[in-house]
Write a protein that holds these residues in place. Structure first.
Motif, PDB file in Angstrom:
ATOM      1  N   ALA A  97       0.834  -1.197   0.000  1.00 34.79           N
ATOM      2  CA  ALA A  97       0.000   0.000   0.000  1.00 34.79           C
ATOM      3  C   ALA A  97       0.871   1.251   0.000  1.00 34.79           C
ATOM      4  O   ALA A  97       1.988   1.246   0.529  1.00 34.79           O
ATOM      5  CB  ALA A  97      -0.907   0.009   1.222  1.00 34.79           C
ATOM      6  N   ALA A  98       0.326   2.306  -0.579  1.00 33.42           N
ATOM      7  CA  ALA A  98       0.999   3.600  -0.606  1.00 33.42           C
ATOM      8  C   ALA A  98       0.072   4.659  -0.027  1.00 33.42           C
ATOM      9  O   ALA A  98      -1.134   4.648  -0.324  1.00 33.42           O
ATOM     10  CB  ALA A  98       1.389   3.968  -2.034  1.00 33.42           C
ATOM     11  N   ASP A  99       0.617   5.528   0.790  1.00 32.69           N
ATOM     12  CA  ASP A  99      -0.250   6.559   1.362  1.00 32.69           C
ATOM     13  C   ASP A  99      -0.325   7.763   0.429  1.00 32.69           C
ATOM     14  O   ASP A  99       0.340   7.825  -0.592  1.00 32.69           O
ATOM     15  CB  ASP A  99       0.249   6.960   2.757  1.00 32.69           C
ATOM     16  N   ARG A 100      -1.151   8.737   0.811  1.00 36.77           N
ATOM     17  CA  ARG A 100      -1.332   9.933  -0.003  1.00 36.77           C
ATOM     18  C   ARG A 100      -0.598  11.142   0.571  1.00 36.77           C
ATOM     19  O   ARG A 100      -0.391  12.135  -0.123  1.00 36.77           O
ATOM     20  CB  ARG A 100      -2.810  10.279  -0.085  1.00 36.77           C
ATOM     21  N   LYS A 101      -0.247  11.087   1.856  1.00 37.35           N
ATOM     22  CA  LYS A 101       0.212  12.298   2.535  1.00 37.35           C
ATOM     23  C   LYS A 101       1.665  12.258   2.980  1.00 37.35           C
ATOM     24  O   LYS A 101       2.133  13.212   3.602  1.00 37.35           O
ATOM     25  CB  LYS A 101      -0.677  12.560   3.755  1.00 37.35           C
ATOM     26  N   SER A 102       2.366  11.145   2.695  1.00 39.60           N
ATOM     27  CA  SER A 102       3.757  11.025   3.132  1.00 39.60           C
ATOM     28  C   SER A 102       3.870  11.249   4.629  1.00 39.60           C
ATOM     29  O   SER A 102       4.785  11.919   5.118  1.00 39.60           O
ATOM     30  CB  SER A 102       4.643  12.041   2.391  1.00 39.60           C
ATOM     31  N   TYR A 103       2.925  10.672   5.394  1.00 37.17           N
ATOM     32  CA  TYR A 103       2.802  10.937   6.831  1.00 37.17           C
ATOM     33  C   TYR A 103       3.005   9.651   7.602  1.00 37.17           C
ATOM     34  O   TYR A 103       2.105   8.819   7.719  1.00 37.17           O
ATOM     35  CB  TYR A 103       1.434  11.548   7.119  1.00 37.17           C
ATOM     36  N   MET A 104       4.192   9.482   8.150  1.00 35.58           N
ATOM     37  CA  MET A 104       4.555   8.244   8.809  1.00 35.58           C
ATOM     38  C   MET A 104       3.792   7.940  10.099  1.00 35.58           C
ATOM     39  O   MET A 104       3.534   6.765  10.367  1.00 35.58           O
ATOM     40  CB  MET A 104       6.072   8.262   9.081  1.00 35.58           C
ATOM     41  N   PRO A 105       3.427   8.932  10.914  1.00 33.31           N
ATOM     42  CA  PRO A 105       2.762   8.593  12.192  1.00 33.31           C
ATOM     43  C   PRO A 105       1.487   7.772  12.049  1.00 33.31           C
ATOM     44  O   PRO A 105       1.099   7.080  12.991  1.00 33.31           O
ATOM     45  CB  PRO A 105       2.483   9.969  12.805  1.00 33.31           C
ATOM     46  N   ASP A 106       0.824   7.846  10.908  1.00 32.38           N
ATOM     47  CA  ASP A 106      -0.400   7.076  10.705  1.00 32.38           C
ATOM     48  C   ASP A 106      -0.157   5.798   9.916  1.00 32.38           C
ATOM     49  O   ASP A 106      -1.109   5.205   9.404  1.00 32.38           O
ATOM     50  CB  ASP A 106      -1.439   7.922   9.962  1.00 32.38           C
ATOM     51  N   CYS A 107       1.048   5.347   9.852  1.00 34.03           N
ATOM     52  CA  CYS A 107       1.393   4.269   8.921  1.00 34.03           C
ATOM     53  C   CYS A 107       0.781   2.924   9.264  1.00 34.03           C
ATOM     54  O   CYS A 107       0.759   2.035   8.422  1.00 34.03           O
ATOM     55  CB  CYS A 107       2.908   4.132   8.821  1.00 34.03           C
ATOM     56  N   THR A 108       0.282   2.731  10.488  1.00 31.61           N
ATOM     57  CA  THR A 108      -0.309   1.445  10.842  1.00 31.61           C
ATOM     58  C   THR A 108      -1.813   1.417  10.585  1.00 31.61           C
ATOM     59  O   THR A 108      -2.449   0.384  10.766  1.00 31.61           O
ATOM     60  CB  THR A 108      -0.076   1.125  12.325  1.00 31.61           C
ATOM     61  N   ILE A 109      -2.357   2.531  10.178  1.00 31.91           N
ATOM     62  CA  ILE A 109      -3.806   2.674  10.046  1.00 31.91           C
ATOM     63  C   ILE A 109      -4.238   2.405   8.627  1.00 31.91           C
ATOM     64  O   ILE A 109      -3.807   3.072   7.689  1.00 31.91           O
ATOM     65  CB  ILE A 109      -4.250   4.081  10.476  1.00 31.91           C
ATOM     66  N   LEU A 110      -5.128   1.474   8.463  1.00 30.32           N
ATOM     67  CA  LEU A 110      -5.557   1.055   7.127  1.00 30.32           C
ATOM     68  C   LEU A 110      -6.082   2.208   6.274  1.00 30.32           C
ATOM     69  O   LEU A 110      -5.650   2.354   5.117  1.00 30.32           O
ATOM     70  CB  LEU A 110      -6.627  -0.023   7.275  1.00 30.32           C
TER      71      LEU A 110
END
Length: 126
Positions: A97-110
């Motif tokens: 998966a790739a996130d949209r915000k480049s925001y690591m603190p939320d990386c465990t959240i689906l």
């Protein structure tokens, strides 16, 4: 948009190793936090590992610490999951998966992730 394609799954004996790959295409890959999740039938998809866009920060689920390693090669737009010492409880479909915000603190959240691959199956024989 980011397109993700996983590969490298298969059958391995308990104690063995596999390396999963996730090839990304589309928008600038290097800006995304990349994660790996897994899911077994009847269960929710669960976080496995994530790595920041710069590669300097990683996070792992407790059940894979010391066994799995996430890495990325931004020049190849690819993220990897090296899985060692595989256990009978590790079989699952593994998703990149790739996130949209480049925001690591939320990386465990689906829901943090906006782009998903179709998964690759990992089977472990005892």
């Amino acid at each position: 948009q980011v397109q993700l394609v996983e590969s490298g799954g298969g059958l391995v004996q308990a104690g063995g190793s596999l390396r999963l790959s996730c090839a990304a295409s589309g928008r600038a890959f290097s800006r995304n936090v990349m994660g790996w999740f897994r899911q077994t039938p009847g269960k929710e998809r669960e976080f496995v590992a994530a790595r920041s866009w710069s590669g300097g920060v990683t996070r792992y689920a407790d059940f894979v610490k010391g066994r799995f390693t996430i890495s990325r090669d931004n020049t190849k737009s690819t993220v990897y999951l090296q899985m060692n010492s595989l256990k009978p409880e590790d079989p699952a479909a593994y998703y990149c998966a790739a996130d949209r915000k480049s925001y690591m603190p939320d990386c465990t959240i689906l829901p943090h992730y906006g782009f998903w691959g179709r998964g690759t199956q990992v089977t472990v024989s005892s």
